[in-house]
Design a protein around this motif. Sequence first.
Motif, PDB file in Angstrom:
ATOM      1  N   LEU A 300       0.832  -1.203   0.000  1.00 14.42           N
ATOM      2  CA  LEU A 300       0.000   0.000   0.000  1.00 14.42           C
ATOM      3  C   LEU A 300       0.866   1.253   0.000  1.00 14.42           C
ATOM      4  O   LEU A 300       0.612   2.200  -0.755  1.00 14.42           O
ATOM      5  N   LEU A 301       1.904   1.262   0.823  1.00 13.55           N
ATOM      6  CA  LEU A 301       2.790   2.432   0.883  1.00 13.55           C
ATOM      7  C   LEU A 301       3.411   2.705  -0.481  1.00 13.55           C
ATOM      8  O   LEU A 301       3.418   3.857  -0.951  1.00 13.55           O
ATOM      9  N   LEU A 302       3.929   1.674  -1.134  1.00 17.21           N
ATOM     10  CA  LEU A 302       4.575   1.857  -2.432  1.00 17.21           C
ATOM     11  C   LEU A 302       3.576   2.327  -3.485  1.00 17.21           C
ATOM     12  O   LEU A 302       3.895   3.174  -4.330  1.00 17.21           O
ATOM     13  N   ALA A 303       2.361   1.802  -3.432  1.00 19.73           N
ATOM     14  CA  ALA A 303       1.356   2.198  -4.414  1.00 19.73           C
ATOM     15  C   ALA A 303       0.848   3.616  -4.164  1.00 19.73           C
ATOM     16  O   ALA A 303       0.507   4.346  -5.109  1.00 19.73           O
ATOM     17  N   VAL A 304       0.805   4.008  -2.901  1.00 21.03           N
ATOM     18  CA  VAL A 304       0.295   5.341  -2.552  1.00 21.03           C
ATOM     19  C   VAL A 304       1.320   6.431  -2.851  1.00 21.03           C
ATOM     20  O   VAL A 304       0.949   7.569  -3.173  1.00 21.03           O
ATOM     21  N   THR A 305       2.602   6.115  -2.753  1.00 22.29           N
ATOM     22  CA  THR A 305       3.642   7.135  -2.869  1.00 22.29           C
ATOM     23  C   THR A 305       3.517   7.988  -4.128  1.00 22.29           C
ATOM     24  O   THR A 305       3.527   9.226  -4.033  1.00 22.29           O
ATOM     25  N   PRO A 306       3.403   7.423  -5.340  1.00 26.56           N
ATOM     26  CA  PRO A 306       3.266   8.297  -6.511  1.00 26.56           C
ATOM     27  C   PRO A 306       1.987   9.123  -6.503  1.00 26.56           C
ATOM     28  O   PRO A 306       1.967  10.250  -7.013  1.00 26.56           O
ATOM     29  N   VAL A 307       0.916   8.578  -5.915  1.00 27.65           N
ATOM     30  CA  VAL A 307      -0.331   9.334  -5.824  1.00 27.65           C
ATOM     31  C   VAL A 307      -0.154  10.538  -4.893  1.00 27.65           C
ATOM     32  O   VAL A 307      -0.602  11.652  -5.193  1.00 27.65           O
ATOM     33  N   VAL A 308       0.517  10.327  -3.778  1.00 30.15           N
ATOM     34  CA  VAL A 308       0.780  11.415  -2.839  1.00 30.15           C
ATOM     35  C   VAL A 308       1.671  12.472  -3.481  1.00 30.15           C
ATOM     36  O   VAL A 308       1.435  13.680  -3.327  1.00 30.15           O
ATOM     37  N   LEU A 309       2.687  12.038  -4.217  1.00 27.92           N
ATOM     38  CA  LEU A 309       3.575  12.993  -4.885  1.00 27.92           C
ATOM     39  C   LEU A 309       2.807  13.828  -5.911  1.00 27.92           C
ATOM     40  O   LEU A 309       2.977  15.054  -5.983  1.00 27.92           O
ATOM     41  N   ALA A 310       1.971  13.166  -6.708  1.00 28.24           N
ATOM     42  CA  ALA A 310       1.197  13.893  -7.719  1.00 28.24           C
ATOM     43  C   ALA A 310       0.214  14.861  -7.069  1.00 28.24           C
ATOM     44  O   ALA A 310       0.076  16.020  -7.505  1.00 28.24           O
ATOM     45  N   ALA A 311      -0.472  14.405  -6.023  1.00 28.99           N
ATOM     46  CA  ALA A 311      -1.422  15.282  -5.332  1.00 28.99           C
ATOM     47  C   ALA A 311      -0.709  16.457  -4.678  1.00 28.99           C
ATOM     48  O   ALA A 311      -1.196  17.599  -4.714  1.00 28.99           O
ATOM     49  N   SER A 312       0.461  16.199  -4.093  1.00 32.21           N
ATOM     50  CA  SER A 312       1.222  17.272  -3.446  1.00 32.21           C
ATOM     51  C   SER A 312       1.687  18.307  -4.457  1.00 32.21           C
ATOM     52  O   SER A 312       1.642  19.516  -4.200  1.00 32.21           O
ATOM     53  N   ALA A 313       2.127  17.840  -5.633  1.00 31.00           N
ATOM     54  CA  ALA A 313       2.542  18.767  -6.680  1.00 31.00           C
ATOM     55  C   ALA A 313       1.374  19.616  -7.153  1.00 31.00           C
ATOM     56  O   ALA A 313       1.518  20.827  -7.390  1.00 31.00           O
ATOM     57  N   ALA A 314       0.184  19.010  -7.282  1.00 31.97           N
ATOM     58  CA  ALA A 314      -1.000  19.764  -7.696  1.00 31.97           C
ATOM     59  C   ALA A 314      -1.384  20.792  -6.641  1.00 31.97           C
ATOM     60  O   ALA A 314      -1.706  21.946  -6.965  1.00 31.97           O
ATOM     61  N   PHE A 315      -1.348  20.393  -5.365  1.00 31.00           N
ATOM     62  CA  PHE A 315      -1.644  21.328  -4.283  1.00 31.00           C
ATOM     63  C   PHE A 315      -0.644  22.477  -4.281  1.00 31.00           C
ATOM     64  O   PHE A 315      -1.017  23.635  -4.064  1.00 31.00           O
ATOM     65  N   ALA A 316       0.623  22.161  -4.491  1.00 31.32           N
ATOM     66  CA  ALA A 316       1.652  23.199  -4.495  1.00 31.32           C
ATOM     67  C   ALA A 316       1.417  24.197  -5.624  1.00 31.32           C
ATOM     68  O   ALA A 316       1.608  25.406  -5.453  1.00 31.32           O
ATOM     69  N   MET A 317       0.997  23.701  -6.773  1.00 37.27           N
ATOM     70  CA  MET A 317       0.711  24.590  -7.896  1.00 37.27           C
ATOM     71  C   MET A 317      -0.445  25.528  -7.563  1.00 37.27           C
ATOM     72  O   MET A 317      -0.377  26.742  -7.807  1.00 37.27           O
ATOM     73  N   LEU A 318      -1.514  24.981  -6.991  1.00 37.16           N
ATOM     74  CA  LEU A 318      -2.645  25.813  -6.594  1.00 37.16           C
ATOM     75  C   LEU A 318      -2.242  26.806  -5.508  1.00 37.16           C
ATOM     76  O   LEU A 318      -2.683  27.961  -5.502  1.00 37.16           O
ATOM     77  N   ASN A 319      -1.410  26.340  -4.584  1.00 35.42           N
ATOM     78  CA  ASN A 319      -0.943  27.207  -3.507  1.00 35.42           C
ATOM     79  C   ASN A 319      -0.155  28.398  -4.049  1.00 35.42           C
ATOM     80  O   ASN A 319      -0.358  29.539  -3.623  1.00 35.42           O
ATOM     81  N   ARG A 320       0.738  28.122  -4.999  1.00 35.06           N
ATOM     82  CA  ARG A 320       1.527  29.209  -5.586  1.00 35.06           C
ATOM     83  C   ARG A 320       0.669  30.198  -6.348  1.00 35.06           C
ATOM     84  O   ARG A 320       0.958  31.396  -6.365  1.00 35.06           O
ATOM     85  N   LYS A 321      -0.393  29.702  -6.959  1.00 32.82           N
ATOM     86  CA  LYS A 321      -1.231  30.575  -7.780  1.00 32.82           C
ATOM     87  C   LYS A 321      -2.182  31.427  -6.951  1.00 32.82           C
ATOM     88  O   LYS A 321      -2.370  32.615  -7.236  1.00 32.82           O
ATOM     89  N   PHE A 322      -2.776  30.833  -5.920  1.00 32.04           N
ATOM     90  CA  PHE A 322      -3.854  31.524  -5.215  1.00 32.04           C
ATOM     91  C   PHE A 322      -3.474  32.038  -3.826  1.00 32.04           C
ATOM     92  O   PHE A 322      -3.968  33.083  -3.398  1.00 32.04           O
TER      93      PHE A 322
END
Length: 348
Positions: A300-322
């Motif tokens: 589960l940890l290995l499968a979740v890791t790329p999802v967490v990275l992608a979600a974190s990158a998306a959140f960071a993009m929104l954070n920088r913009k707004f």
Amino acid sequence: MFGSLRFLLAYLVILSHLVGTEYVAHFGFYAVRGFFVISGLMMTAALNEVYGFDGVRFWTNRALRLLPPYYFVCVLTLIAITIAPSEAAEYLKFWHGLPDAGELLINLAVLPLQFPYGSIRLVPPFWSVAIEIDMYLLLYLVVSRQMGWALIALVAGLSFQLACVYDAMNWTLTYFTAPSAVFPFAVGAVLYFLRQHGRWVATPLAAGFAFAAWIANMLAGGTVFPASYIFGWGYLFDTICFGVVVSYLSALPSRQFGPLVERIDRAFGEWSYFAFLVHWLAGLLVAGILLNGETRGWTLLLAVTPVVLAASAAFAMLNRKFLEPLRNRVRRSHGRSRPATSVAIPIG
């Protein structure tokens, strides 16, 4: 390199939660402790060098940093619980149903999360942010104003920790309460003043040994050393080692490792908070869709890791913009802040 270090700590929290074995549980405990040391130093630096103890600017910026992403994840969690209530309840005990009005208020108010109120926690680890807010207030009112107050807080926090060790106090009191955070936050504040006054900064060799000792101490708990060590002297030792590492990193000049490494480090630093927020939700998604309901484990940890990275990158993009434009405006508003030192501390 605080960004990479903060992401490592966030990932250790994720590991301890999603793997779910008794052995890795304390990895998260020690990581939260590390977060508190970094926050003690960074918030003391911010109060002295950016905000000049202007409470309006400081608290507005903290609210903009912490709350909008948290509330967004709360909404996503409510949607997930509504769509898949039985799967959510099986996956995490805090998601056994939709919150009633009182439980929803507790989650939205944040500060009550540090107390055993309600049984629905939309973002379970957010209790530690409630503790951080308590410590921000302590730093703002007293600790970050001068070295003397920081030392008093250090002694008081250490005394509490030693009392917990000697009296074998309940782990809930030792770890999940505001008094337990005073020591690591005070360590961070003292490190800031020591560096500012030119009295002590850890050398690269000392920091390297301390980081190796921190890792070894964490790995040895539960294997070489018994559980009593994990929750006693080992818990104190990890704070001291981590403080040495933080001291060294706080004194690194800007662009020490080149612009590319600096950008990567900054990105990891941005992602750390968002990874902390979304990992339980990402785990529910992955467990339900890819892993046939496997709710814990290394797979589960290995499968979740790329999802967490992608979600974190998306959140960071929104954070920088707004959000970041608003936070930058708050930093610059209401008069000029005190001049920053030549040492590059990443202000939160």
